[in-house]
Design a protein around this motif. Sequence first.
Motif, PDB file in Angstrom:
ATOM      1  N   ASP A 163     -15.185  -2.630   5.971  1.00  9.18           N
ATOM      2  CA  ASP A 163     -15.585  -2.492   4.526  1.00  9.18           C
ATOM      3  C   ASP A 163     -16.335  -3.403   4.211  1.00  9.18           C
ATOM      4  N   PRO A 164     -16.982  -2.909   2.867  1.00  6.42           N
ATOM      5  CA  PRO A 164     -17.994  -3.867   2.364  1.00  6.42           C
ATOM      6  C   PRO A 164     -17.256  -4.781   1.110  1.00  6.42           C
ATOM      7  N   LEU A 215      -7.527  -3.225   4.269  1.00  6.41           N
ATOM      8  CA  LEU A 215      -6.352  -2.239   4.851  1.00  6.41           C
ATOM      9  C   LEU A 215      -6.416  -1.089   4.078  1.00  6.41           C
ATOM     10  N   GLU A 216      -6.571  -1.063   2.831  1.00  7.80           N
ATOM     11  CA  GLU A 216      -6.557   0.242   2.030  1.00  7.80           C
ATOM     12  C   GLU A 216      -7.730   1.238   2.516  1.00  7.80           C
ATOM     13  N   LEU A 248       0.815  -1.177  -0.145  1.00  8.97           N
ATOM     14  CA  LEU A 248       0.173  -0.119   0.101  1.00  8.97           C
ATOM     15  C   LEU A 248       1.020   1.220  -0.069  1.00  8.97           C
ATOM     16  N   ASP A 249       0.272   2.393  -0.632  1.00  7.73           N
ATOM     17  CA  ASP A 249       0.894   3.632  -0.811  1.00  7.73           C
ATOM     18  C   ASP A 249       1.360   4.424   0.678  1.00  7.73           C
ATOM     19  N   LYS A 250       0.366   3.991   1.459  1.00  5.82           N
ATOM     20  CA  LYS A 250       0.172   4.711   2.914  1.00  5.82           C
ATOM     21  C   LYS A 250       0.867   3.876   3.824  1.00  5.82           C
ATOM     22  N   ALA A 251       1.266   2.930   3.511  1.00  4.85           N
ATOM     23  CA  ALA A 251       2.224   2.017   4.680  1.00  4.85           C
ATOM     24  C   ALA A 251       3.211   3.052   5.029  1.00  4.85           C
ATOM     25  N   ARG A 252       3.730   3.031   6.122  1.00  4.83           N
ATOM     26  CA  ARG A 252       4.883   3.668   6.741  1.00  4.83           C
ATOM     27  C   ARG A 252       6.140   3.055   6.343  1.00  4.83           C
ATOM     28  N   LEU A 253       7.105   4.076   5.457  1.00  2.00           N
ATOM     29  CA  LEU A 253       8.447   3.522   4.855  1.00  2.00           C
ATOM     30  C   LEU A 253       9.565   4.282   5.658  1.00  2.00           C
TER      31      LEU A 253
END
Length: 317
Positions: A231-232, A152-153, A66-71
């Motif tokens: 989430d659905p 998760l997204e 995911l792009d929002k994961a902490r790197l």
Amino acid sequence: MALGLKKRGPSTFARAADGSMTLMEHIRELRNRLFRASLAILVGFGFGIWLSGPVMHLLQKPYCDLDKARLVNGNCNFVQLGPADLFLLQMKVSLWVGLIVAAPIWLYQLWAFIAPGLHRHERRYAYFFTALAAPLFAAGAVLAFFVTSKGLEFLLDISGGGDVTTTLDITRYIGFVTNLILLFGVAFEFPLIVLMLNFVGLASAKRLLSWWRVAIFVFFAFSAVVTPTPDPFGMTALAFCLSALYFGAVGLAFLNDRRRGRGREVYAGLADDEVSPLDLSDEPVPTGARIEASAPVEAPEPIAAPAPIERRYDDMT
């Protein structure tokens, strides 16, 4: 002083005369089967320790992609809340991998202990259901990976606003993913229950098809309850897959009913309160073969009456 111990018969420990196994032989065989299965799991656990690193990397992939994961330095970052959490997690993952690697051996030991007590058609059904169970569980695991990434997204989009930084605990995250895989894998075994009801004759294919509205409602309700993400996506994906598997199982049930000739019985088209028609047509009865007179049978000799029993006066006392 001699003790009054009861001597054990040879049938207690030896094989019976008809070839069947005695109780002690069953216990010994169960012990040997459990020992071999445990030894195979122990060897698989050793392979699991070697494969624990790649497996944990695979389980972390839905979050790390995911792009929002902490790197941190280009790597996905997790935290552990206890000094031994990561070690215990690796042992747990290694045990799961060991069970999967050693599954052919310990499943064979289980089958070898149960199979002698089954009939031939029961063994054939067991082969059929076992051949379907593994692919269905694997399909559920693949769907769980898809649901995990989408869920998760969705959750990170909701809670990622402002100055909040999300860092996941490695133990809770791996537990979340493995529980989701196990849940989806077990849920995908539901068509086997439908087929079992049809194969044993408890429900016909037409009756199973008439339950499709109730089945779809139950699938969506079950998916809404057991899916851990709000989430659905996960709920809808699981419900649609279970519905498709249900209709596939009903199709196989139709083939099974057609093979067995179900639905073509004499009273199959009659309602429960309808009187069945009676066939009152006369059927000709063929003439039987002529019986020839046989030679007269000699009468048996009369049985002589027994001699009277003499009684003495002291017999009455």
